[in-house]
Design a protein around this motif. Structure first.
Motif, PDB file in Angstrom:
ATOM      1  N   GLN A   1      44.806  37.640  28.790  1.00  0.00           N
ATOM      2  CA  GLN A   1      45.131  36.961  30.039  1.00  0.00           C
ATOM      3  C   GLN A   1      46.629  37.067  30.319  1.00  0.00           C
ATOM      4  O   GLN A   1      47.457  37.085  29.416  1.00  0.00           O
ATOM      5  CB  GLN A   1      44.734  35.482  29.957  1.00  0.00           C
ATOM      6  N   THR A   2      46.967  37.173  31.595  1.00  0.00           N
ATOM      7  CA  THR A   2      48.368  37.173  32.012  1.00  0.00           C
ATOM      8  C   THR A   2      48.615  35.946  32.880  1.00  0.00           C
ATOM      9  O   THR A   2      47.686  35.345  33.405  1.00  0.00           O
ATOM     10  CB  THR A   2      48.705  38.442  32.825  1.00  0.00           C
TER      11      THR A   2
ATOM     12  N   PRO B   1      49.208  34.043  36.068  1.00  0.00           N
ATOM     13  CA  PRO B   1      49.033  34.350  37.499  1.00  0.00           C
ATOM     14  C   PRO B   1      50.338  34.296  38.284  1.00  0.00           C
ATOM     15  O   PRO B   1      50.535  35.051  39.215  1.00  0.00           O
ATOM     16  CB  PRO B   1      48.058  33.262  37.970  1.00  0.00           C
TER      17      PRO B   1
ATOM     18  N   LEU C   1      52.452  37.457  39.110  1.00  0.00           N
ATOM     19  CA  LEU C   1      52.003  38.450  40.080  1.00  0.00           C
ATOM     20  C   LEU C   1      52.902  38.470  41.314  1.00  0.00           C
ATOM     21  O   LEU C   1      53.014  39.478  41.998  1.00  0.00           O
ATOM     22  CB  LEU C   1      50.555  38.152  40.502  1.00  0.00           C
TER      23      LEU C   1
ATOM     24  N   SER D   1      53.776  47.519  50.083  1.00  0.00           N
ATOM     25  CA  SER D   1      52.616  47.872  49.271  1.00  0.00           C
ATOM     26  C   SER D   1      52.364  49.368  49.357  1.00  0.00           C
ATOM     27  O   SER D   1      53.012  50.092  50.111  1.00  0.00           O
ATOM     28  CB  SER D   1      51.375  47.105  49.743  1.00  0.00           C
TER      29      SER D   1
ATOM     30  N   PHE E   1      38.732  40.008  49.283  1.00  0.00           N
ATOM     31  CA  PHE E   1      39.587  40.910  48.522  1.00  0.00           C
ATOM     32  C   PHE E   1      40.993  40.318  48.386  1.00  0.00           C
ATOM     33  O   PHE E   1      41.631  40.433  47.335  1.00  0.00           O
ATOM     34  CB  PHE E   1      39.661  42.274  49.218  1.00  0.00           C
TER      35      PHE E   1
ATOM     36  N   THR F   1      41.298  37.912  45.617  1.00  0.00           N
ATOM     37  CA  THR F   1      41.278  38.438  44.248  1.00  0.00           C
ATOM     38  C   THR F   1      42.657  38.433  43.604  1.00  0.00           C
ATOM     39  O   THR F   1      42.774  38.577  42.395  1.00  0.00           O
ATOM     40  CB  THR F   1      40.722  39.880  44.216  1.00  0.00           C
ATOM     41  N   PHE F   2      43.734  38.266  44.424  1.00  0.00           N
ATOM     42  CA  PHE F   2      45.071  38.171  43.843  1.00  0.00           C
ATOM     43  C   PHE F   2      45.132  37.057  42.800  1.00  0.00           C
ATOM     44  O   PHE F   2      45.860  37.151  41.814  1.00  0.00           O
ATOM     45  CB  PHE F   2      46.111  37.898  44.932  1.00  0.00           C
TER      46      PHE F   2
ATOM     47  N   ILE G   1      42.848  38.213  39.419  1.00  0.00           N
ATOM     48  CA  ILE G   1      43.018  39.527  38.806  1.00  0.00           C
ATOM     49  C   ILE G   1      42.755  39.515  37.303  1.00  0.00           C
ATOM     50  O   ILE G   1      42.096  40.426  36.775  1.00  0.00           O
ATOM     51  CB  ILE G   1      44.422  40.082  39.117  1.00  0.00           C
ATOM     52  N   PRO G   2      43.233  38.516  36.562  1.00  0.00           N
ATOM     53  CA  PRO G   2      42.925  38.514  35.120  1.00  0.00           C
ATOM     54  C   PRO G   2      41.426  38.494  34.834  1.00  0.00           C
ATOM     55  O   PRO G   2      40.969  39.101  33.862  1.00  0.00           O
ATOM     56  CB  PRO G   2      43.603  37.223  34.619  1.00  0.00           C
TER      57      PRO G   2
ATOM     58  N   LEU H   1      38.999  39.689  36.958  1.00  0.00           N
ATOM     59  CA  LEU H   1      38.425  40.958  37.402  1.00  0.00           C
ATOM     60  C   LEU H   1      38.687  42.073  36.396  1.00  0.00           C
ATOM     61  O   LEU H   1      37.928  43.048  36.332  1.00  0.00           O
ATOM     62  CB  LEU H   1      39.005  41.350  38.761  1.00  0.00           C
ATOM     63  N   ALA H   2      39.750  41.922  35.619  1.00  0.00           N
ATOM     64  CA  ALA H   2      40.064  42.948  34.622  1.00  0.00           C
ATOM     65  C   ALA H   2      39.003  43.018  33.525  1.00  0.00           C
ATOM     66  O   ALA H   2      38.966  43.987  32.770  1.00  0.00           O
ATOM     67  CB  ALA H   2      41.433  42.670  34.006  1.00  0.00           C
TER      68      ALA H   2
END
Length: 249
Positions: free
Chosen positions: A36-37, A39, A42, A114, A144, A147-148, A151-152, A154-155
């Protein structure tokens, strides 16, 4: 499993296949749980990207080479994917509108710092599941964006769980082959070359380049140079320049 659920018209079958594939991958030990990172990290450096456009290099050759290469990637990757997706929904007339939307999106993407926006092959999974309207795209876009914050999580989904779904989608897209005129090799071979070279080069743009270069060449060889529009000659020349530039850099 993904193919069976799709053929049986199971609602959400492709999503079920992804979740089942994820569970199976961890059960068999094919992948390991990710670490895990935090959040918050990000977004901690995003301020250094937003609105940081610089025109200092506009007069340099490197700047214009980068713009040229990026333009080829964005335009032709989108052309290839959008053409397939609009055919899937039976609305090839939406092609121009889709490109306009992507053009505006890429302008905004530059301001936000981006990467360039392109139509993704994964979008076809939503179309195959029944998504046909703009509302589907808006809801997907909102989710979508959310999902920010996940992200951990979804990985945890491995590529091996997504790959079968994309293979099924590829089977749907390849149905367009029946529209190719195989009685005329000047028409069929460039199209065949694109189909073959995309996976061989691992690039949609490079694969399309081979077809766009071959098309005017075989037409000229057949004495049908007038069948090729001036725009296609220009595109073919640009692709040749693209390969030359890549070779020299």
């Amino acid at each position: 499993m993904a193919l069976i659920l799709f053929i049986r018209n199971v609602q959400g079958g492709l999503l079920i296949a992804i979740l089942a594939g994820t569970g199976l991958a961890y059960l068999l030990g094919a992948v390991q749980p990710v670490q895990q990172t935090e959040p918050g990290r990000l977004f901690e450096s995003y301020g250094t990207l937003f609105g940081q456009l610089s025109w200092s290099g506009i007069g340099s050759l490197v700047f214009w080479i980068a713009v040229f290469l990026l333009l080829l990637i964005v335009v032709f990757e989108n052309i290839g994917l959008i053409a397939a997706q609009t055919r899937m929904i039976g609305r090839p007339g939406n092609f121009k509108g889709s490109l306009r939307a992507l053009a505006l999106t890429n302008i905004v993407a530059g301001v936000f710092g981006s990467s360039p926006m392109v139509a993704s092959a994964e979008t076809s999974a939503g179309i195959a599941a029944g998504g046909r309207t703009g509302l589907t795209a808006l809801v997907s876009g909102a989710l979508f964006g959310a999902t920010f914050f996940f992200i951990p999580l979804l990985a945890y989904i491995p590529d091996s769980a997504i790959a079968p779904v994309l293979i099924v989608i590829g089977g749907l897209i390849v149905q367009s082959v029946k529209e190719m005129d195989f009685s005329d090799m000047t028409e069929a071979f460039p199209a065949f070359l694109i189909m073959v070279m995309i996976p061989f080069t691992y690039s949609i743009v490079d694969g399309m380049a081979f077809g766009f270069i071959a098309y005017p060449l075989v037409k000229i060889a057949r004495g049908k140079s007038r069948d090729v529009s001036p725009v296609l000659y220009i595109i073919a020349a640009l692709f040749v320049v693209n390969f030359v530039v890549h070779a020299l850099l």
